[in-house]
Design an enzyme around this catalytic site. Structure first.
Site, PDB file in Angstrom:
ATOM      1  N   HIS A 222      -5.607   0.561   1.072  1.00 14.24           N
ATOM      2  CA  HIS A 222      -4.173   0.817   0.774  1.00 14.24           C
ATOM      3  C   HIS A 222      -2.755  -0.092   0.961  1.00 14.24           C
ATOM      4  O   HIS A 222      -2.967  -0.353   0.145  1.00 14.24           O
ATOM      5  CB  HIS A 222      -3.883   1.972  -0.196  1.00 14.24           C
ATOM      6  CG  HIS A 222      -2.994   2.705   0.928  1.00 14.24           C
ATOM      7  ND1 HIS A 222      -3.691   3.485   1.701  1.00 14.24           N
ATOM      8  CD2 HIS A 222      -2.168   2.854   1.315  1.00 14.24           C
ATOM      9  CE1 HIS A 222      -2.811   4.398   2.357  1.00 14.24           C
ATOM     10  NE2 HIS A 222      -1.871   3.544   2.660  1.00 14.24           N
TER      11      HIS A 222
HETATM   12  C1  UD1 Z   1       3.257   3.793  -0.500  1.00 18.48           C
HETATM   13  C2  UD1 Z   1       3.653   3.555   0.462  1.00 18.48           C
HETATM   14  C3  UD1 Z   1       2.569   3.481   2.027  1.00 18.48           C
HETATM   15  C4  UD1 Z   1       1.501   4.675   1.965  1.00 18.48           C
HETATM   16  C5  UD1 Z   1       1.234   4.634   0.416  1.00 18.48           C
HETATM   17  C6  UD1 Z   1       0.644   6.318   0.357  1.00 18.48           C
HETATM   18  C7  UD1 Z   1       5.930   2.192   0.895  1.00 18.48           C
HETATM   19  C8  UD1 Z   1       6.772   0.872   0.942  1.00 18.48           C
HETATM   20  N1  UD1 Z   1       4.950   2.204   0.687  1.00 18.48           N
HETATM   21  O1  UD1 Z   1       2.370   2.093  -0.375  1.00 18.48           O
HETATM   22  O2  UD1 Z   1       3.768   3.750   3.162  1.00 18.48           O
HETATM   23  O3  UD1 Z   1       0.806   5.082   2.933  1.00 18.48           O
HETATM   24  O4  UD1 Z   1       2.749   5.174  -0.384  1.00 18.48           O
HETATM   25  O5  UD1 Z   1      -0.711   6.364  -0.848  1.00 18.48           O
HETATM   26  O6  UD1 Z   1       6.376   3.362   0.212  1.00 18.48           O
HETATM   27  N2  UD1 Z   1       0.586   2.251  -8.245  1.00 18.48           N
HETATM   28  C9  UD1 Z   1      -0.271   2.820  -8.859  1.00 18.48           C
HETATM   29  N3  UD1 Z   1      -0.650   4.173  -9.273  1.00 18.48           N
HETATM   30  C10 UD1 Z   1       0.748   5.069  -8.802  1.00 18.48           C
HETATM   31  C11 UD1 Z   1       1.522   4.556  -7.502  1.00 18.48           C
HETATM   32  C12 UD1 Z   1       0.630   3.236  -7.143  1.00 18.48           C
HETATM   33  O7  UD1 Z   1      -0.514   2.344 -10.279  1.00 18.48           O
HETATM   34  O8  UD1 Z   1       0.527   6.415  -9.289  1.00 18.48           O
HETATM   35  C13 UD1 Z   1       0.164   0.705  -8.266  1.00 18.48           C
HETATM   36  C14 UD1 Z   1       1.208   0.270  -8.771  1.00 18.48           C
HETATM   37  O9  UD1 Z   1       0.842  -1.056  -9.040  1.00 18.48           O
HETATM   38  C15 UD1 Z   1       2.570  -0.414  -7.917  1.00 18.48           C
HETATM   39  C16 UD1 Z   1       1.156  -0.335  -5.819  1.00 18.48           C
HETATM   40  O10 UD1 Z   1       0.316   0.809  -6.647  1.00 18.48           O
HETATM   41  O11 UD1 Z   1       2.512  -1.362  -7.650  1.00 18.48           O
HETATM   42  C17 UD1 Z   1       2.059   0.501  -4.725  1.00 18.48           C
HETATM   43  O12 UD1 Z   1       2.305   1.277  -5.100  1.00 18.48           O
HETATM   44  P1  UD1 Z   1       4.106   2.024  -3.881  1.00 18.48           P
HETATM   45  O13 UD1 Z   1       4.173   2.737  -4.121  1.00 18.48           O
HETATM   46  O14 UD1 Z   1       4.925   0.662  -3.562  1.00 18.48           O
HETATM   47  O15 UD1 Z   1       3.024   1.472  -2.353  1.00 18.48           O
HETATM   48  P2  UD1 Z   1       1.962   1.975  -2.053  1.00 18.48           P
HETATM   49  O16 UD1 Z   1       0.801   1.104  -1.642  1.00 18.48           O
HETATM   50  O17 UD1 Z   1       1.296   3.025  -3.201  1.00 18.48           O
HETATM   51  N1  UDP Z   2      -5.903  11.417   0.119  1.00 22.43           N
HETATM   52  C1  UDP Z   2      -6.412  12.006  -0.896  1.00 22.43           C
HETATM   53  N2  UDP Z   2      -7.292  11.793  -1.820  1.00 22.43           N
HETATM   54  C2  UDP Z   2      -7.679   9.871  -1.769  1.00 22.43           C
HETATM   55  C3  UDP Z   2      -7.184   9.470  -0.703  1.00 22.43           C
HETATM   56  C4  UDP Z   2      -6.581  10.108   0.259  1.00 22.43           C
HETATM   57  O1  UDP Z   2      -6.222  13.115  -0.948  1.00 22.43           O
HETATM   58  O2  UDP Z   2      -8.226   9.645  -2.641  1.00 22.43           O
HETATM   59  C5  UDP Z   2      -5.616  11.747   1.282  1.00 22.43           C
HETATM   60  C6  UDP Z   2      -5.954  11.897   2.799  1.00 22.43           C
HETATM   61  O3  UDP Z   2      -6.235  13.256   2.576  1.00 22.43           O
HETATM   62  C7  UDP Z   2      -4.120  12.307   3.210  1.00 22.43           C
HETATM   63  C8  UDP Z   2      -3.693  11.197   2.392  1.00 22.43           C
HETATM   64  O4  UDP Z   2      -4.129  11.447   1.362  1.00 22.43           O
HETATM   65  O5  UDP Z   2      -3.955  13.155   3.365  1.00 22.43           O
HETATM   66  C9  UDP Z   2      -2.753  10.058   3.277  1.00 22.43           C
HETATM   67  O6  UDP Z   2      -2.554   9.425   2.035  1.00 22.43           O
HETATM   68  P1  UDP Z   2      -2.699   7.573   1.721  1.00 22.43           P
HETATM   69  O7  UDP Z   2      -3.838   6.630   3.349  1.00 22.43           O
HETATM   70  O8  UDP Z   2      -2.618   7.446   1.061  1.00 22.43           O
HETATM   71  O9  UDP Z   2      -1.201   7.337   3.078  1.00 22.43           O
HETATM   72  P2  UDP Z   2      -0.869   7.157   4.095  1.00 22.43           P
HETATM   73  O10 UDP Z   2      -1.091   8.045   4.773  1.00 22.43           O
HETATM   74  O11 UDP Z   2      -1.365   5.789   4.942  1.00 22.43           O
HETATM   75  O12 UDP Z   2       0.764   7.162   4.084  1.00 22.43           O
END
Ligand code: UD1
Ligand code: UDP
Length: 387
Positions: A222
């Site tokens: 991601h």
């Molecule tokens: C964010 C965090 C990242 C973390 C991740 C966990 C920042 C800068 N990044 O990244 O550190 O590892 O969350 O998962 O804060 N989207 C949806 N539905 C949702 C959420 C997001 O469709 O409920 C899609 C949207 O297209 C959005 C994209 O995901 O633009 C990115 O979402 P965003 O929250 O900006 O960053 P993450 O990649 O989720």
């Molecule tokens: N996770 C989850 N469902 C998923 C993918 C991840 O519950 O489909 C959990 C995972 O076990 C971990 C957390 O989400 O506890 C990690 O989140 P993510 O990978 O989105 O973010 P990061 O840790 O890189 O910030």
């Protein structure tokens, strides 16, 4: 000791999961002196990225949801700062707790510190030393306006000392006299607590998907650096298909919405190919208990997630890290995780090397499973002092 009003601020999936460890300890051990409030920024909003965790992990429903949603960094973060500030002014918490390194973490840190409210950062001190990652900027800035900083690992604790934090500061603690602790990792607490529950609740989960113990790969992708670069994402996906085919294993991919959107937009043919490959199981984001079940029985994990790297260690699985560097350096030094970035050769070679290793060890880098209790004890000592 006075009654303490504690505001937990979450926004993204991993923070909701992390906050459950603190909520649980408050509920079971501190409910007489701590009044918990939860603020959700709304950074993650899909049911499978947010609500599912509140329900499954029994976290109280958020008292406030800013509904900020997705946007460019500046727009998203500034909307959160405005919303958090409003709540802080009305609620007047004694202490604010933030988690990790997302834009929600940074926004909460800015709003809280400027209102002179003590800020607690859980997962402090982690560094990738790559400021090209938005998370690196978020974590450095958040650490430097915090009053209590809880480092999950020895390396994180030492990083804070290198940045000028003094381990010998004594109370009263404040933003100019912060206190750093080596607390262990609340996600280790959570993995222990929820693994048992997952095993009891999801008895047939793997069978229902046709997955055999130790005979499938679990992959999550991601990071912006992978999802937003079609050549990198393409190389990762093709490597996964190649490994699955050559090792006659399935590969399970619970995909983050960001990655699905990127594939739909930039690489629709590849997405079609992946979806029609029998060895590949694409899932929507799964719940935390489902994720634990998938992690516990995988043969190997491939990920660019911070949380999933550590969980591979908790569940004693080798891990291919789809990044050039990691904050969880102890895993790489330990030889159970390999940094493969996004190149085919590196990924295949990491897979071959980890598949050949027979005696991998998984030492306890992440504390004793009681980090949340340690943290709450320190928070109540600080926030409970008479004013
Ligand atoms: C964010 C965090 C990242 C973390 C991740 C966990 C920042 C800068 N990044 O990244 O550190 O590892 O969350 O998962 O804060 N989207 C949806 N539905 C949702 C959420 C997001 O469709 O409920 C899609 C949207 O297209 C959005 C994209 O995901 O633009 C990115 O979402 P965003 O929250 O900006 O960053 P993450 O990649 O989720
Ligand atoms: N996770 C989850 N469902 C998923 C993918 C991840 O519950 O489909 C959990 C995972 O076990 C971990 C957390 O989400 O506890 C990690 O989140 P993510 O990978 O989105 O973010 P990061 O840790 O890189 O910030």
């Amino acid at each position: 000791m006075k009654n303490i009003k504690l505001l937990n601020i979450v926004g993204a999936r991993p923070q909701i999961i992390k906050a459950s460890a603190i909520s649980r300890i408050i509920r079971t051990e501190y409910s007489d002196i701590v009044q918990e409030r939860i603020l959700h920024t709304g950074q993650h909003y899909d049911r499978k990225m947010s609500d599912v965790f509140f329900e499954e992990l029994e976290i109280p429903r958020p008292d406030f949801n800013l509904g900020v949603g997705s946007a460019r960094h500046g727009r998203q973060t500034s909307a959160m700062i405005t919303g958090v500030e409003e709540v802080l002014i009305n609620e007047k918490p004694d202490v604010v707790v933030i988690y990790g390194d997302t834009n929600s973490t940074l926004a909460a840190a800015v709003a809280t510190s400027k209102l002179k409210i003590p800020l607690v950062h859980i997962e402090a001190g982690l560094r990738s030393f790559n400021k090209g990652m938005p998370e690196e900027i978020n974590r450095i800035l958040s650490d430097h306006v915090s009053t209590l900083l809880f480092a999950p690992t020895d390396t994180a604790f030492k990083n804070l000392i290198k940045e000028g934090f003094r381990p010998d500061n004594s109370p009263p603690y404040h933003i100019d006299n912060p206190k750093i602790f080596l607390s262990g990792d609340i996600m280790y607490d959570n993995s222990l607590f929820f693994a048992e529950l997952a095993g009891r609740k999801l008895v047939s989960y793997l069978d229902d998907m046709g997955l055999e113990e130790n005979n499938y790969l679990l992959c999550t992708i991601h990071r912006d650096l992978n999802a937003d670069y079609p050549a990198r994402l393409g190389a990762i996906m093709r490597s996964i298909m190649e490994i699955a085919r050559s090792s006659q294993q399935k590969a399970v991919l619970p995909l983050h919405p960001r990655t699905v959107h990127a594939l739909e937009r930039e690489s629709p043919d590849l997405l079609k190919e992946i979806r029609s490959t029998a060895d590949i199981i694409i899932l929507e984001p799964v719940s935390f208990l489902e994720m634990i079940m998938l992690e516990k029985s995988a043969s190997m994990i491939m990920t660019d997630s911070g949380g999933v790297q550590k969980e591979s260690h908790f569940f004693r699985k080798p891990c291919i890290v789809l990044r050039a560097e990691t904050e969880w350096t102890e895993l790489v030094k330990n030889g159970t995780a390999i940094l493969a970035d996004a190149g085919r050769e590196e990924i295949i070679s990491a897979w071959e090397s980890l598949s050949r290793s027979e005696e991998l060890a998984y030492p306890g880098f992440y504390g004793d499973g009681h980090a949340a209790r340690f943290i709450m004890n320190e928070i109540t000592l600080m926030a409970g002092q008479p004013a």
